[in-house]
Design a protein around this motif. Sequence first.
Motif, PDB file in Angstrom:
ATOM      1  N   GLY A   1       7.971  21.457  -7.325  1.00 34.31           N
ATOM      2  CA  GLY A   1       6.894  22.398  -7.034  1.00 34.31           C
ATOM      3  C   GLY A   1       5.528  21.753  -6.975  1.00 34.31           C
ATOM      4  N   GLY A   2       4.560  22.427  -7.581  1.00 37.79           N
ATOM      5  CA  GLY A   2       3.177  21.988  -7.509  1.00 37.79           C
ATOM      6  C   GLY A   2       2.915  20.666  -8.194  1.00 37.79           C
ATOM      7  N   LEU A   3       3.820  20.236  -9.050  1.00 33.84           N
ATOM      8  CA  LEU A   3       3.620  18.968  -9.767  1.00 33.84           C
ATOM      9  C   LEU A   3       4.371  17.811  -9.121  1.00 33.84           C
ATOM     10  N   SER A   4       4.920  18.046  -7.932  1.00 35.60           N
ATOM     11  CA  SER A   4       5.769  17.036  -7.299  1.00 35.60           C
ATOM     12  C   SER A   4       5.035  15.713  -7.087  1.00 35.60           C
ATOM     13  N   SER A   5       3.798  15.775  -6.574  1.00 37.21           N
ATOM     14  CA  SER A   5       3.069  14.531  -6.297  1.00 37.21           C
ATOM     15  C   SER A   5       2.743  13.799  -7.589  1.00 37.21           C
ATOM     16  N   LEU A   6       2.407  14.561  -8.626  1.00 34.17           N
ATOM     17  CA  LEU A   6       2.073  13.964  -9.925  1.00 34.17           C
ATOM     18  C   LEU A   6       3.272  13.209 -10.487  1.00 34.17           C
ATOM     19  N   HIS A   7       4.446  13.829 -10.447  1.00 34.91           N
ATOM     20  CA  HIS A   7       5.658  13.159 -10.943  1.00 34.91           C
ATOM     21  C   HIS A   7       5.918  11.869 -10.164  1.00 34.91           C
ATOM     22  N   GLY A   8       5.744  11.938  -8.852  1.00 40.27           N
ATOM     23  CA  GLY A   8       5.959  10.761  -8.030  1.00 40.27           C
ATOM     24  C   GLY A   8       4.984   9.648  -8.373  1.00 40.27           C
ATOM     25  N   ALA A   9       3.735  10.029  -8.628  1.00 38.65           N
ATOM     26  CA  ALA A   9       2.723   9.032  -8.961  1.00 38.65           C
ATOM     27  C   ALA A   9       3.054   8.334 -10.283  1.00 38.65           C
ATOM     28  N   VAL A  10       3.551   9.113 -11.242  1.00 41.21           N
ATOM     29  CA  VAL A  10       3.920   8.536 -12.549  1.00 41.21           C
ATOM     30  C   VAL A  10       5.078   7.546 -12.372  1.00 41.21           C
ATOM     31  N   LEU A  11       6.075   7.946 -11.590  1.00 40.19           N
ATOM     32  CA  LEU A  11       7.209   7.053 -11.348  1.00 40.19           C
ATOM     33  C   LEU A  11       6.749   5.766 -10.650  1.00 40.19           C
ATOM     34  N   ALA A  12       5.847   5.937  -9.673  1.00 43.66           N
ATOM     35  CA  ALA A  12       5.370   4.757  -8.935  1.00 43.66           C
ATOM     36  C   ALA A  12       4.617   3.825  -9.875  1.00 43.66           C
ATOM     37  N   ALA A  13       3.808   4.412 -10.770  1.00 42.60           N
ATOM     38  CA  ALA A  13       3.034   3.586 -11.710  1.00 42.60           C
ATOM     39  C   ALA A  13       3.941   2.838 -12.661  1.00 42.60           C
ATOM     40  N   ARG A  14       5.085   3.440 -12.971  1.00 35.64           N
ATOM     41  CA  ARG A  14       6.043   2.765 -13.856  1.00 35.64           C
ATOM     42  C   ARG A  14       6.929   1.775 -13.096  1.00 35.64           C
ATOM     43  N   GLY A  15       6.733   1.709 -11.806  1.00 35.40           N
ATOM     44  CA  GLY A  15       7.530   0.792 -11.018  1.00 35.40           C
ATOM     45  C   GLY A  15       8.935   1.276 -10.740  1.00 35.40           C
ATOM     46  N   LEU A  16       9.129   2.611 -10.853  1.00 35.86           N
ATOM     47  CA  LEU A  16      10.472   3.168 -10.688  1.00 35.86           C
ATOM     48  C   LEU A  16      10.688   3.772  -9.307  1.00 35.86           C
ATOM     49  N   ALA A  17       9.611   3.832  -8.533  1.00 38.04           N
ATOM     50  CA  ALA A  17       9.772   4.466  -7.215  1.00 38.04           C
ATOM     51  C   ALA A  17       9.318   3.492  -6.131  1.00 38.04           C
TER      52      ALA A  17
ATOM     53  N   GLY B   1       0.817  -1.209   0.000  1.00 39.84           N
ATOM     54  CA  GLY B   1       0.000   0.000   0.000  1.00 39.84           C
ATOM     55  C   GLY B   1       0.846   1.253   0.000  1.00 39.84           C
ATOM     56  N   SER B   2       0.149   2.371   0.108  1.00 36.67           N
ATOM     57  CA  SER B   2       0.839   3.650   0.007  1.00 36.67           C
ATOM     58  C   SER B   2       1.116   4.237   1.386  1.00 36.67           C
ATOM     59  N   CYS B   3       1.967   5.236   1.380  1.00 42.23           N
ATOM     60  CA  CYS B   3       2.345   5.937   2.622  1.00 42.23           C
ATOM     61  C   CYS B   3       1.271   6.982   2.901  1.00 42.23           C
ATOM     62  N   GLU B   4       0.350   6.668   3.780  1.00 43.57           N
ATOM     63  CA  GLU B   4      -0.834   7.516   3.984  1.00 43.57           C
ATOM     64  C   GLU B   4      -0.612   8.563   5.068  1.00 43.57           C
ATOM     65  N   LEU B   5       0.337   9.422   4.818  1.00 45.94           N
ATOM     66  CA  LEU B   5       0.619  10.475   5.795  1.00 45.94           C
ATOM     67  C   LEU B   5      -0.613  11.368   6.026  1.00 45.94           C
ATOM     68  N   GLY B   6      -1.427  11.524   4.985  1.00 49.08           N
ATOM     69  CA  GLY B   6      -2.623  12.361   5.092  1.00 49.08           C
ATOM     70  C   GLY B   6      -3.642  11.813   6.073  1.00 49.08           C
ATOM     71  N   HIS B   7      -3.565  10.527   6.370  1.00 47.21           N
ATOM     72  CA  HIS B   7      -4.525   9.922   7.305  1.00 47.21           C
ATOM     73  C   HIS B   7      -3.891   9.607   8.658  1.00 47.21           C
ATOM     74  N   VAL B   8      -2.764  10.232   8.927  1.00 49.52           N
ATOM     75  CA  VAL B   8      -2.223  10.188  10.286  1.00 49.52           C
ATOM     76  C   VAL B   8      -3.109  11.086  11.149  1.00 49.52           C
ATOM     77  N   VAL B   9      -3.555  10.565  12.270  1.00 42.64           N
ATOM     78  CA  VAL B   9      -4.450  11.332  13.148  1.00 42.64           C
ATOM     79  C   VAL B   9      -3.630  12.345  13.941  1.00 42.64           C
ATOM     80  N   VAL B  10      -4.005  13.598  13.808  1.00 41.03           N
ATOM     81  CA  VAL B  10      -3.307  14.660  14.537  1.00 41.03           C
ATOM     82  C   VAL B  10      -4.194  15.289  15.617  1.00 41.03           C
ATOM     83  N   ASP B  11      -5.499  14.997  15.580  1.00 43.48           N
ATOM     84  CA  ASP B  11      -6.406  15.545  16.591  1.00 43.48           C
ATOM     85  C   ASP B  11      -7.645  14.651  16.659  1.00 43.48           C
ATOM     86  N   ARG B  12      -7.758  13.890  17.740  1.00 46.52           N
ATOM     87  CA  ARG B  12      -8.865  12.922  17.836  1.00 46.52           C
ATOM     88  C   ARG B  12     -10.234  13.587  17.819  1.00 46.52           C
ATOM     89  N   SER B  13     -10.297  14.845  18.190  1.00 43.65           N
ATOM     90  CA  SER B  13     -11.583  15.546  18.155  1.00 43.65           C
ATOM     91  C   SER B  13     -11.628  16.551  17.010  1.00 43.65           C
TER      92      SER B  13
END
Length: 170
Positions: free
Chosen positions: A154-170, A26-38
């Motif tokens: 910059g703003g395209l950083s995540s997109l580039h990473g996703a492309v590399l991951a899809a190609r099996g390079l990351a 699976g992926s590194c789900e930093l966005g779903h790390v809980v930072v505030d339970r409430s």
Amino acid sequence: VYVGVGTGIGGGIVSGGRSLPGPDRGSCELGHVVVDRSGPLCTCGRRGCLQAEASGPAVLRAAARTLGREVAYDELVRGRAAGAPWACAAIDHAAAVLATALVGAAELVRPELLVVGGGFAAGLPGFVTGVADRVAELARPGHPTPPVRPAALGGLSSLHGAVLAARGLA
Ligand SMILES: [Zn+2]
């Protein structure tokens, strides 16, 4: 450790040239790390995920609550540039929460570098510096925090990473 801040929040950890936890785990789900339970409800159904507190839409919602009306991204950027308290407060909260999650991740994997990318972060002058300042504040004695840098892509950083991951390079 990478965090991409845009319409959501994505993460990535590269160790020894390999992406963690690896394509079969699976992926590194930093966005779903809980930072505030409430904290606010996340799109995943749980409360207080990083993404629910510090993604672009989350920051715009926080600004809208203060102003009592919808806020567009361009208006947020202009508000920040003008030093408007409603814009600064919403952005500073996001920076602080991002720093909390990044420092938590850093405690686990001891990265050389924390990288902040994504369109939301790239479009807001000074945002990465704000995250860096908050990260540095969370250092504990004898354990300085890693440096924080803006993503080179910059703003395209995540997109580039996703492309590399899809190609099996990351
Ligand atoms: Zn979530």
